[in-house]
Design a protein around this motif. Structure first.
Motif, mmCIF file in Angstrom:
data_model
loop_
_atom_site.group_PDB
_atom_site.id
_atom_site.type_symbol
_atom_site.label_atom_id
_atom_site.label_comp_id
_atom_site.label_asym_id
_atom_site.label_seq_id
_atom_site.Cartn_x
_atom_site.Cartn_y
_atom_site.Cartn_z
ATOM 1 N N ASP A 240 0.844 -1.193 0.000
ATOM 2 C CA ASP A 240 0.000 0.000 0.000
ATOM 3 C C ASP A 240 0.877 1.240 0.000
ATOM 4 O O ASP A 240 2.096 1.170 -0.176
ATOM 5 C CB ASP A 240 -0.956 -0.011 1.200
ATOM 6 C CG ASP A 240 -0.230 -0.001 2.547
ATOM 7 O OD1 ASP A 240 1.028 0.062 2.563
ATOM 8 O OD2 ASP A 240 -0.916 -0.041 3.583
ATOM 9 N N ALA A 241 0.254 2.391 0.196
ATOM 10 C CA ALA A 241 0.992 3.651 0.179
ATOM 11 C C ALA A 241 2.083 3.676 1.240
ATOM 12 O O ALA A 241 3.213 4.118 0.980
ATOM 13 C CB ALA A 241 0.023 4.819 0.390
ATOM 14 N N LEU A 242 1.781 3.207 2.447
ATOM 15 C CA LEU A 242 2.755 3.265 3.533
ATOM 16 C C LEU A 242 3.927 2.327 3.275
ATOM 17 O O LEU A 242 5.084 2.662 3.574
ATOM 18 C CB LEU A 242 2.074 2.936 4.861
ATOM 19 C CG LEU A 242 0.928 3.866 5.271
ATOM 20 C CD1 LEU A 242 0.311 3.404 6.594
ATOM 21 C CD2 LEU A 242 1.394 5.313 5.375
ATOM 22 N N PHE A 243 3.656 1.164 2.705
ATOM 23 C CA PHE A 243 4.746 0.240 2.397
ATOM 24 C C PHE A 243 5.648 0.825 1.304
ATOM 25 O O PHE A 243 6.871 0.704 1.365
ATOM 26 C CB PHE A 243 4.200 -1.118 1.970
ATOM 27 C CG PHE A 243 5.268 -2.183 1.850
ATOM 28 C CD1 PHE A 243 5.767 -2.795 2.984
ATOM 29 C CD2 PHE A 243 5.776 -2.536 0.614
ATOM 30 C CE1 PHE A 243 6.772 -3.766 2.882
ATOM 31 C CE2 PHE A 243 6.773 -3.497 0.504
ATOM 32 C CZ PHE A 243 7.272 -4.115 1.647
ATOM 33 N N ALA A 244 5.037 1.468 0.315
ATOM 34 C CA ALA A 244 5.836 2.111 -0.728
ATOM 35 C C ALA A 244 6.734 3.183 -0.137
ATOM 36 O O ALA A 244 7.910 3.320 -0.518
ATOM 37 C CB ALA A 244 4.921 2.701 -1.799
ATOM 38 N N LEU A 245 6.211 3.954 0.815
ATOM 39 C CA LEU A 245 7.024 4.980 1.470
ATOM 40 C C LEU A 245 8.186 4.348 2.240
ATOM 41 O O LEU A 245 9.312 4.838 2.193
ATOM 42 C CB LEU A 245 6.161 5.818 2.408
ATOM 43 C CG LEU A 245 5.183 6.790 1.749
ATOM 44 C CD1 LEU A 245 4.249 7.388 2.797
ATOM 45 C CD2 LEU A 245 5.923 7.903 1.005
ATOM 46 N N MET A 246 7.922 3.267 2.959
ATOM 47 C CA MET A 246 8.992 2.603 3.694
ATOM 48 C C MET A 246 10.080 2.116 2.749
ATOM 49 O O MET A 246 11.279 2.168 3.064
ATOM 50 C CB MET A 246 8.456 1.437 4.522
ATOM 51 C CG MET A 246 9.510 0.839 5.445
ATOM 52 S SD MET A 246 9.024 -0.688 6.272
ATOM 53 C CE MET A 246 9.201 -1.862 4.919
ATOM 54 N N CYS A 247 9.675 1.647 1.563
ATOM 55 C CA CYS A 247 10.658 1.141 0.602
ATOM 56 C C CYS A 247 11.569 2.234 0.072
ATOM 57 O O CYS A 247 12.609 1.944 -0.530
ATOM 58 C CB CYS A 247 9.942 0.443 -0.555
ATOM 59 S SG CYS A 247 9.300 -1.194 -0.118
ATOM 60 N N GLY A 248 11.216 3.488 0.299
ATOM 61 C CA GLY A 248 12.107 4.577 -0.046
ATOM 62 C C GLY A 248 13.333 4.673 0.843
ATOM 63 O O GLY A 248 14.195 5.534 0.631
ATOM 64 N N ASP A 249 13.442 3.777 1.822
ATOM 65 C CA ASP A 249 14.621 3.713 2.692
ATOM 66 C C ASP A 249 15.011 2.261 2.935
ATOM 67 O O ASP A 249 15.484 1.901 3.995
ATOM 68 C CB ASP A 249 14.329 4.417 4.027
ATOM 69 C CG ASP A 249 15.565 4.545 4.923
ATOM 70 O OD1 ASP A 249 16.670 4.734 4.387
ATOM 71 O OD2 ASP A 249 15.419 4.432 6.155
ATOM 72 N N LEU A 250 14.794 1.419 1.926
ATOM 73 C CA LEU A 250 14.915 -0.021 2.141
ATOM 74 C C LEU A 250 16.319 -0.551 1.922
ATOM 75 O O LEU A 250 16.739 -1.514 2.551
ATOM 76 C CB LEU A 250 13.945 -0.756 1.207
ATOM 77 C CG LEU A 250 13.712 -2.229 1.500
ATOM 78 C CD1 LEU A 250 13.063 -2.414 2.866
ATOM 79 C CD2 LEU A 250 12.840 -2.857 0.415
ATOM 80 N N SER A 251 17.072 0.052 1.032
ATOM 81 C CA SER A 251 18.343 -0.518 0.609
ATOM 82 C C SER A 251 19.415 -0.427 1.688
ATOM 83 O O SER A 251 19.382 0.439 2.567
ATOM 84 C CB SER A 251 18.829 0.204 -0.650
ATOM 85 O OG SER A 251 20.124 -0.228 -1.007
ATOM 86 N N ALA A 252 20.377 -1.327 1.582
ATOM 87 C CA ALA A 252 21.606 -1.154 2.355
ATOM 88 C C ALA A 252 22.268 0.151 1.927
ATOM 89 O O ALA A 252 22.077 0.611 0.798
ATOM 90 C CB ALA A 252 22.542 -2.330 2.104
ATOM 91 N N PRO A 253 23.053 0.786 2.799
ATOM 92 C CA PRO A 253 23.686 2.050 2.417
ATOM 93 C C PRO A 253 24.569 1.897 1.176
ATOM 94 O O PRO A 253 25.265 0.887 1.010
ATOM 95 C CB PRO A 253 24.513 2.414 3.647
ATOM 96 C CG PRO A 253 23.845 1.703 4.782
ATOM 97 C CD PRO A 253 23.321 0.424 4.202
ATOM 98 N N VAL A 254 24.544 2.914 0.326
ATOM 99 C CA VAL A 254 25.389 2.879 -0.870
ATOM 100 C C VAL A 254 26.867 2.883 -0.510
ATOM 101 O O VAL A 254 27.717 2.587 -1.353
ATOM 102 C CB VAL A 254 25.078 4.066 -1.803
ATOM 103 C CG1 VAL A 254 23.714 3.924 -2.430
ATOM 104 C CG2 VAL A 254 25.212 5.398 -1.061
ATOM 105 N N THR A 255 27.198 3.184 0.736
ATOM 106 C CA THR A 255 28.594 3.169 1.164
ATOM 107 C C THR A 255 29.199 1.764 1.136
ATOM 108 O O THR A 255 30.413 1.623 1.234
ATOM 109 C CB THR A 255 28.733 3.757 2.577
ATOM 110 O OG1 THR A 255 27.848 3.062 3.474
ATOM 111 C CG2 THR A 255 28.389 5.237 2.575
ATOM 112 N N PHE A 256 28.341 0.732 0.995
ATOM 113 C CA PHE A 256 28.875 -0.614 0.794
ATOM 114 C C PHE A 256 29.799 -0.637 -0.421
ATOM 115 O O PHE A 256 30.738 -1.435 -0.484
ATOM 116 C CB PHE A 256 27.731 -1.607 0.586
ATOM 117 C CG PHE A 256 27.116 -2.137 1.860
ATOM 118 C CD1 PHE A 256 26.930 -1.315 2.964
ATOM 119 C CD2 PHE A 256 26.708 -3.450 1.951
ATOM 120 C CE1 PHE A 256 26.350 -1.793 4.134
ATOM 121 C CE2 PHE A 256 26.135 -3.946 3.115
ATOM 122 C CZ PHE A 256 25.968 -3.123 4.210
#
Length: 277
Positions: A193-209
């Protein structure tokens, strides 16, 4: 089984415009609560203060400042409606644990992207890079984060939703090109839903990997746009950046649904993890 993400987003009004919720250990990175889950909870509090999703209004933009990293457990969300408009309302949200504010968010409530009846079924213009990069569903050899997974001891979101990262995109780069981390995600036992989509905007491991900095990378500021409501199925997430400095780095997410539509975009500023000694 319970729809775990739906349960995590549940709020109880305890006073006018004040709500209680809980994010348990399923919504943590290491010992601390995941920033995207807190952003989504703030968005839900703002949406609720404006009458809930039944009126077609959603959190179309959420700008969150992270003051400190709370532990999993009960949280209180205090909302203040700053503007009630015909198309856009603005709500301030403070997420507290105990008496300490962990997140201050400003949420714009409105109607996300829609296509008029009989009109075109696609945007007027789009530079969506994800549909050519990732299939709508993860390949069979992409394992979910969980026990035994390389990220399982750190990323506990796999207990609350199905997250499948393409690990080959997360290691240190050898070609000098900017990182482009890729993953698929969906909630358990319920459509996104909308809230899950918003959470996925911070889902990835940091690009500093990509530069072999894999420690704690605290987010300072995160802004996420809800571009549209996701269709049922997997969400595809691509994470990129412009620059990783010695102190600060930026990180962008594009979230695309099973129909190939951009449903969320985000940008954050975070601190670069310390080099391993």
């Amino acid at each position: 089984m319970n729809a775990l993400f739906t349960t995590a987003m549940t709020l109880r009004e305890v006073e006018p415009c004040v709500y209680e919720g809980e994010l348990d250990k399923r919504w943590t990175i290491g010992p601390k609560v995941h920033g995207g889950a807190m952003l989504a909870l703030c968005a839900n509090a703002a949406r609720t203060a404006c009458g809930g999703p039944s009126n077609g209004l959603e959190p179309v933009a959420v700008s969150a400042n992270f003051l400190w990293a709370p532990d999993p457990g009960a949280m209180r969300l205090v909302t203040s409606v700053r503007k009630r408009g015909r198309r856009i309302s603005v709500v301030d949200v403070e997420l507290l644990q105990g008496e300490r504010t962990a997140v201050h968010a400003v949420v714009n409530i409105g109607e996300p992207e829609h296509y008029p009846p009989g009109g075109p079924a696609s945007p007027l213009l789009s530079a969506n890079p994800v549909v050519d990069l990732m299939a709508p569903e993860p390949p069979d050899d992409i394992e979910p984060i969980g026990p035994g997974h390389p990220l399982g001891g750190l990323v506990h979101l796999g207990e609350g939703c199905d997250v499948r990262p393409l690990l080959s995109t997360m290691g240190p780069g050898t070609d000098g090109k900017p990182p482009m981390l890729q993953m698929w995600a969906r909630p358990r036992d319920v459509a996104p839903d909308a809230l899950f989509a918003l959470m996925c905007g911070d889902l990835s491991a940091p690009v500093t990997f990509a530069v072999d900095r894999t420690g704690w990378a605290p987010t300072i500021q995160l802004t996420t746009f809800l571009r549209g409501l996701p269709a049922d199925g997997w969400l595809r997430v691509v994470c990129t950046c412009m620059e990783i400095g010695h102190d600060w780095f930026d990180e962008d997410h594009i979230v695309v649904d099973s129909l190939g539509r951009i449903v969320a975009q985000s940008r954050q500023l975070a601190l670069v993890p310390a080099a391993r000694g």
